[in-house]
Motif scaffolding. Structure first.
Motif, PDB file in Angstrom:
ATOM      1  N   PRO A   9     -11.599 -26.165  -7.452  1.00  0.00           N
ATOM      2  CA  PRO A   9     -11.331 -24.736  -7.623  1.00  0.00           C
ATOM      3  C   PRO A   9     -10.018 -24.524  -8.385  1.00  0.00           C
ATOM      4  CG  PRO A   9     -11.220 -25.372  -5.291  1.00  0.00           C
ATOM      5  CD  PRO A   9     -11.642 -26.583  -6.059  1.00  0.00           C
ATOM      6  N   THR A  10      -9.968 -23.464  -9.163  1.00  0.00           N
ATOM      7  CA  THR A  10      -8.774 -23.162  -9.957  1.00  0.00           C
ATOM      8  C   THR A  10      -7.725 -22.489  -9.079  1.00  0.00           C
ATOM      9  OG1 THR A  10     -10.108 -22.861 -11.926  1.00  0.00           O
ATOM     10  CG2 THR A  10      -7.928 -21.829 -11.929  1.00  0.00           C
ATOM     11  N   PRO A  11      -6.493 -23.017  -9.034  1.00  0.00           N
ATOM     12  CA  PRO A  11      -5.466 -22.352  -8.228  1.00  0.00           C
ATOM     13  C   PRO A  11      -4.981 -21.046  -8.880  1.00  0.00           C
ATOM     14  CG  PRO A  11      -4.525 -24.249  -9.369  1.00  0.00           C
ATOM     15  CD  PRO A  11      -6.008 -24.264  -9.650  1.00  0.00           C
ATOM     16  N   ILE A  12      -4.764 -20.041  -8.027  1.00  0.00           N
ATOM     17  CA  ILE A  12      -4.128 -18.788  -8.463  1.00  0.00           C
ATOM     18  C   ILE A  12      -2.645 -18.913  -8.115  1.00  0.00           C
ATOM     19  CG2 ILE A  12      -3.975 -16.303  -8.081  1.00  0.00           C
ATOM     20  CD1 ILE A  12      -6.875 -16.161  -7.530  1.00  0.00           C
ATOM     21  N   LEU A  13      -1.789 -18.828  -9.133  1.00  0.00           N
ATOM     22  CA  LEU A  13      -0.367 -19.076  -8.905  1.00  0.00           C
ATOM     23  C   LEU A  13       0.443 -17.793  -9.044  1.00  0.00           C
ATOM     24  CD1 LEU A  13       0.025 -22.293 -11.130  1.00  0.00           C
ATOM     25  CD2 LEU A  13      -0.583 -22.146  -8.694  1.00  0.00           C
ATOM     26  N   PRO A  14       1.420 -17.610  -8.130  1.00  0.00           N
ATOM     27  CA  PRO A  14       2.342 -16.483  -8.319  1.00  0.00           C
ATOM     28  C   PRO A  14       3.221 -16.761  -9.538  1.00  0.00           C
ATOM     29  CG  PRO A  14       3.063 -17.868  -6.491  1.00  0.00           C
ATOM     30  CD  PRO A  14       1.746 -18.421  -6.953  1.00  0.00           C
ATOM     31  N   PRO A  15       3.639 -15.715 -10.247  1.00  0.00           N
ATOM     32  CA  PRO A  15       4.337 -15.920 -11.515  1.00  0.00           C
ATOM     33  C   PRO A  15       5.812 -16.254 -11.339  1.00  0.00           C
ATOM     34  CG  PRO A  15       4.054 -13.577 -11.123  1.00  0.00           C
ATOM     35  CD  PRO A  15       3.413 -14.283  -9.953  1.00  0.00           C
ATOM     36  N   GLU A  16       6.084 -17.346 -10.611  1.00  0.00           N
ATOM     37  CA  GLU A  16       7.466 -17.807 -10.427  1.00  0.00           C
ATOM     38  C   GLU A  16       7.787 -18.831 -11.496  1.00  0.00           C
ATOM     39  OE1 GLU A  16       6.746 -19.474  -6.661  1.00  0.00           O
ATOM     40  OE2 GLU A  16       6.762 -17.523  -5.610  1.00  0.00           O
ATOM     41  N   PRO A  23     -11.524  -9.334 -17.891  1.00  0.00           N
ATOM     42  CA  PRO A  23     -10.848  -9.377 -16.597  1.00  0.00           C
ATOM     43  C   PRO A  23      -9.490  -8.669 -16.633  1.00  0.00           C
ATOM     44  CG  PRO A  23     -10.543 -11.440 -17.755  1.00  0.00           C
ATOM     45  CD  PRO A  23     -11.357 -10.561 -18.661  1.00  0.00           C
ATOM     46  N   THR A  24      -9.230  -7.841 -15.639  1.00  0.00           N
ATOM     47  CA  THR A  24      -7.928  -7.184 -15.561  1.00  0.00           C
ATOM     48  C   THR A  24      -7.173  -7.564 -14.291  1.00  0.00           C
ATOM     49  OG1 THR A  24      -9.039  -5.252 -14.652  1.00  0.00           O
ATOM     50  CG2 THR A  24      -8.583  -5.222 -17.009  1.00  0.00           C
ATOM     51  N   THR A  25      -7.729  -8.528 -13.528  1.00  0.00           N
ATOM     52  CA  THR A  25      -6.982  -9.107 -12.401  1.00  0.00           C
ATOM     53  C   THR A  25      -7.239 -10.616 -12.397  1.00  0.00           C
ATOM     54  OG1 THR A  25      -8.785  -8.996 -10.777  1.00  0.00           O
ATOM     55  CG2 THR A  25      -7.377  -7.036 -10.970  1.00  0.00           C
ATOM     56  N   ALA A  26      -6.366 -11.351 -11.714  1.00  0.00           N
ATOM     57  CA  ALA A  26      -6.537 -12.810 -11.607  1.00  0.00           C
ATOM     58  C   ALA A  26      -7.847 -13.132 -10.887  1.00  0.00           C
ATOM     59  CB  ALA A  26      -5.345 -13.418 -10.867  1.00  0.00           C
ATOM     60  N   GLN A  27      -8.213 -12.302  -9.908  1.00  0.00           N
ATOM     61  CA  GLN A  27      -9.456 -12.553  -9.171  1.00  0.00           C
ATOM     62  C   GLN A  27     -10.681 -12.417 -10.081  1.00  0.00           C
ATOM     63  OE1 GLN A  27      -9.529 -13.801  -5.997  1.00  0.00           O
ATOM     64  NE2 GLN A  27     -11.683 -14.145  -6.518  1.00  0.00           N
ATOM     65  N   HIS A  28     -10.646 -11.453 -11.023  1.00  0.00           N
ATOM     66  CA  HIS A  28     -11.744 -11.351 -11.997  1.00  0.00           C
ATOM     67  C   HIS A  28     -11.906 -12.668 -12.763  1.00  0.00           C
ATOM     68  CE1 HIS A  28     -11.091  -6.686 -12.507  1.00  0.00           C
ATOM     69  NE2 HIS A  28     -11.728  -6.988 -11.383  1.00  0.00           N
ATOM     70  N   VAL A  29     -10.766 -13.264 -13.143  1.00  0.00           N
ATOM     71  CA  VAL A  29     -10.807 -14.520 -13.900  1.00  0.00           C
ATOM     72  C   VAL A  29     -11.506 -15.593 -13.074  1.00  0.00           C
ATOM     73  CG1 VAL A  29      -9.444 -16.315 -15.042  1.00  0.00           C
ATOM     74  CG2 VAL A  29      -8.687 -13.922 -15.145  1.00  0.00           C
ATOM     75  N   ILE A  30     -11.097 -15.694 -11.809  1.00  0.00           N
ATOM     76  CA  ILE A  30     -11.692 -16.688 -10.910  1.00  0.00           C
ATOM     77  C   ILE A  30     -13.170 -16.403 -10.692  1.00  0.00           C
ATOM     78  CG2 ILE A  30     -11.650 -17.558  -8.525  1.00  0.00           C
ATOM     79  CD1 ILE A  30      -9.374 -18.574 -10.343  1.00  0.00           C
ATOM     80  N   ASP A  31     -13.526 -15.131 -10.532  1.00  0.00           N
ATOM     81  CA  ASP A  31     -14.935 -14.773 -10.296  1.00  0.00           C
ATOM     82  C   ASP A  31     -15.827 -15.316 -11.411  1.00  0.00           C
ATOM     83  OD1 ASP A  31     -14.149 -13.443  -8.044  1.00  0.00           O
ATOM     84  OD2 ASP A  31     -14.277 -11.418  -8.917  1.00  0.00           O
ATOM     85  N   GLY A  32     -15.306 -15.303 -12.655  1.00  0.00           N
ATOM     86  CA  GLY A  32     -16.141 -15.736 -13.775  1.00  0.00           C
ATOM     87  C   GLY A  32     -15.978 -17.190 -14.165  1.00  0.00           C
ATOM     88  N   LEU A  33     -14.780 -17.733 -13.962  1.00  0.00           N
ATOM     89  CA  LEU A  33     -14.473 -19.025 -14.596  1.00  0.00           C
ATOM     90  C   LEU A  33     -13.884 -20.064 -13.643  1.00  0.00           C
ATOM     91  CD1 LEU A  33     -12.882 -17.673 -17.938  1.00  0.00           C
ATOM     92  CD2 LEU A  33     -15.174 -18.660 -17.662  1.00  0.00           C
ATOM     93  N   GLY A  58     -12.863 -23.127 -11.671  1.00  0.00           N
ATOM     94  CA  GLY A  58     -13.106 -24.547 -11.915  1.00  0.00           C
ATOM     95  C   GLY A  58     -12.985 -24.937 -13.376  1.00  0.00           C
ATOM     96  N   LYS A  59     -12.946 -23.943 -14.256  1.00  0.00           N
ATOM     97  CA  LYS A  59     -12.886 -24.263 -15.683  1.00  0.00           C
ATOM     98  C   LYS A  59     -11.481 -24.162 -16.257  1.00  0.00           C
ATOM     99  CE  LYS A  59     -17.688 -23.182 -16.419  1.00  0.00           C
ATOM    100  NZ  LYS A  59     -18.711 -22.219 -16.809  1.00  0.00           N
ATOM    101  N   LEU A  60     -10.530 -23.696 -15.456  1.00  0.00           N
ATOM    102  CA  LEU A  60      -9.145 -23.580 -15.901  1.00  0.00           C
ATOM    103  C   LEU A  60      -8.257 -24.435 -15.004  1.00  0.00           C
ATOM    104  CD1 LEU A  60     -10.560 -20.550 -15.909  1.00  0.00           C
ATOM    105  CD2 LEU A  60      -8.335 -19.877 -16.752  1.00  0.00           C
ATOM    106  N   ALA A  61      -7.082 -24.834 -15.543  1.00  0.00           N
ATOM    107  CA  ALA A  61      -6.136 -25.601 -14.738  1.00  0.00           C
ATOM    108  C   ALA A  61      -5.415 -24.700 -13.752  1.00  0.00           C
ATOM    109  CB  ALA A  61      -5.118 -26.296 -15.644  1.00  0.00           C
ATOM    110  N   ALA A  62      -5.226 -23.418 -14.112  1.00  0.00           N
ATOM    111  CA  ALA A  62      -4.522 -22.471 -13.242  1.00  0.00           C
ATOM    112  C   ALA A  62      -4.673 -21.065 -13.802  1.00  0.00           C
ATOM    113  CB  ALA A  62      -3.030 -22.813 -13.155  1.00  0.00           C
ATOM    114  N   VAL A  63      -4.533 -20.073 -12.922  1.00  0.00           N
ATOM    115  CA  VAL A  63      -4.398 -18.680 -13.354  1.00  0.00           C
ATOM    116  C   VAL A  63      -3.081 -18.166 -12.809  1.00  0.00           C
ATOM    117  CG1 VAL A  63      -5.364 -16.347 -13.309  1.00  0.00           C
ATOM    118  CG2 VAL A  63      -6.890 -18.313 -13.171  1.00  0.00           C
ATOM    119  N   LEU A  64      -2.263 -17.590 -13.683  1.00  0.00           N
ATOM    120  CA  LEU A  64      -1.034 -16.947 -13.221  1.00  0.00           C
ATOM    121  C   LEU A  64      -1.387 -15.521 -12.817  1.00  0.00           C
ATOM    122  CD1 LEU A  64       1.372 -18.322 -15.971  1.00  0.00           C
ATOM    123  CD2 LEU A  64       1.512 -18.807 -13.505  1.00  0.00           C
TER     124      LEU A  64
END
Ligand code: TXA
Ligand code: MG
Length: 316
Positions: free
Chosen positions: A4-11, A152-162, A164-170
């Protein structure tokens, strides 16, 4: 199974991690003020090919290159006084400028789909800015959704569609603009609205002091209908598909077991073939010979490769 692709806080630390992933050729979900982008190193052809594979795009549409500022953008394209004035008025912000490509700038030819122009944008979002600065490069980034789905206008939208295909979503929360950037190009010297978007055309016309030209044919530039763009790169020479051996005088582009004068991928790897496609076509065209291309499997990235080859093979 993919992780699964991790959702990362923008630190700062996470942004550095995401920049490292970009440097390794991986994909990162990047918040911008318009929509979330699916970002890859724009100078890495394999990474750019992975964008198309992740989105499942059935065609190669040229992508927008995101730079941290105008000075970096000018390393990849030529700006005249009018383009520079628009950049100074509206960058960073939801405006994309299509400019003549600077030869030898190192962009992967798949980014521009072989065209001699490039679409450039400087995003205003602070997290996009931090990511570009940490990466110390430029990224190609279409909206981070599967082909045919809404942006997508939220990080969750990105995850909903993609997932496992990305290294991370900020994750920087919802996008403030919510629609894609406005795209301006120049046709016969006329600034032209290629795609309406987050920056109103009226604001651009006010800054220019003259009206924008509009495209006559409604299908001339439709980002939702990949391949409808009239300005596709196509070789000058005739092109024949599904060739297992060259006819006299033909230049054969191989794939897998079909060896040729050149090959898209000796190991029959579709990502490698996509990454090499436009460079190989340009080289073939330079020989002046008619071009033949080996059969390419019609799945995954092979569909987009075959779409492009069919266009090049169509009588003109
Ligand atoms: O707001 C945005 O622009 C978002 C965020 C992520 O920055 N990005 C985005 O990228 O919408 P994308 O790939 O979905 O849209 C690229 C558009 C396509 O309509 C494409 O045809 C056009 O830009 N484009 C790219 N390069 C071009 C070129 N050289 N000439 C004409 N149009 C070009
Ligand atoms: Mg899109």
């Amino acid at each position: 199974m993919t992780d699964p692709t991790p959702i990362l806080p923008p630190e700062a630390e996470r942004i550095c991690f995401a920049a490292m992933q970009l440097a390794r050729g991986r994909l990162v979900g990047m918040p911008t003020e318009t929509v979330y982008g699916l970002a890859a190193d724009a100078t890495n052809a394999q990474a750019v090919a992975a964008i198309y594979a992740a989105k499942g795009r059935p065609a190669f549409n040229p992508l927008i290159v995101h730079a941290p500022d105008l000075a970096v953008a000018e390393r990849f394209a030529h700006f005249d006084a009018e383009a520079r004035a628009l950049a100074q008025a509206f960058w960073p912000g939801p405006l994309t400028l299509v400019r003549p490509l600077r030869q030898g700038s190192g962009l992967a030819s798949l980014v521009t789909a072989g065209l001699d122009t490039v679409a450039l944008r400087v995003p205003a979002h602070p997290v996009a800015q931090s990511l570009l600065r940490a990466f110390e490069g430029v990224v190609a980034a279409p909206s981070a959704n599967p082909s045919g789905r809404i942006s997508p206008t939220t990080a969750q939208h990105v995850i909903d569609g993609l997932d496992g295909k990305l290294a991370a979503v900020l994750d920087a929360g919802p996008c403030t603009v919510g629609v894609e950037s406005t795209i301006i190009g120049w046709r016969e010297g006329q600034p032209t609205l290629l795609r309406p978007g987050g920056l109103p055309a009226e604001a651009i016309e006010a800054a220019l002091g003259r009206p924008l030209a509009r495209l006559a044919a409604s299908n001339d530039h439709n980002p939702d209908a990949p391949g409808q763009l009239s300005s596709h790169y196509a070789p000058r020479a005739a092109l024949r598909m599904n060739a297992t051996a060259p006819r006299p005088a033909e230049y054969l582009i191989g794939f897998g077991d079909v060896a040729g004068d050149d090959t898209l991928s000796e190991s029959a790897d579709l990502t490698e073939a996509a990454a090499r496609l436009f460079d190989v076509l340009h080289r073939a065209d330079h020989t002046g010979q008619p071009i033949a291309v080996a059969p390419i499997p019609d799945h995954g990235l092979g569909r987009a490769i075959n779409d492009r080859l069919r266009r090049a093979a169509a009588p003109r």
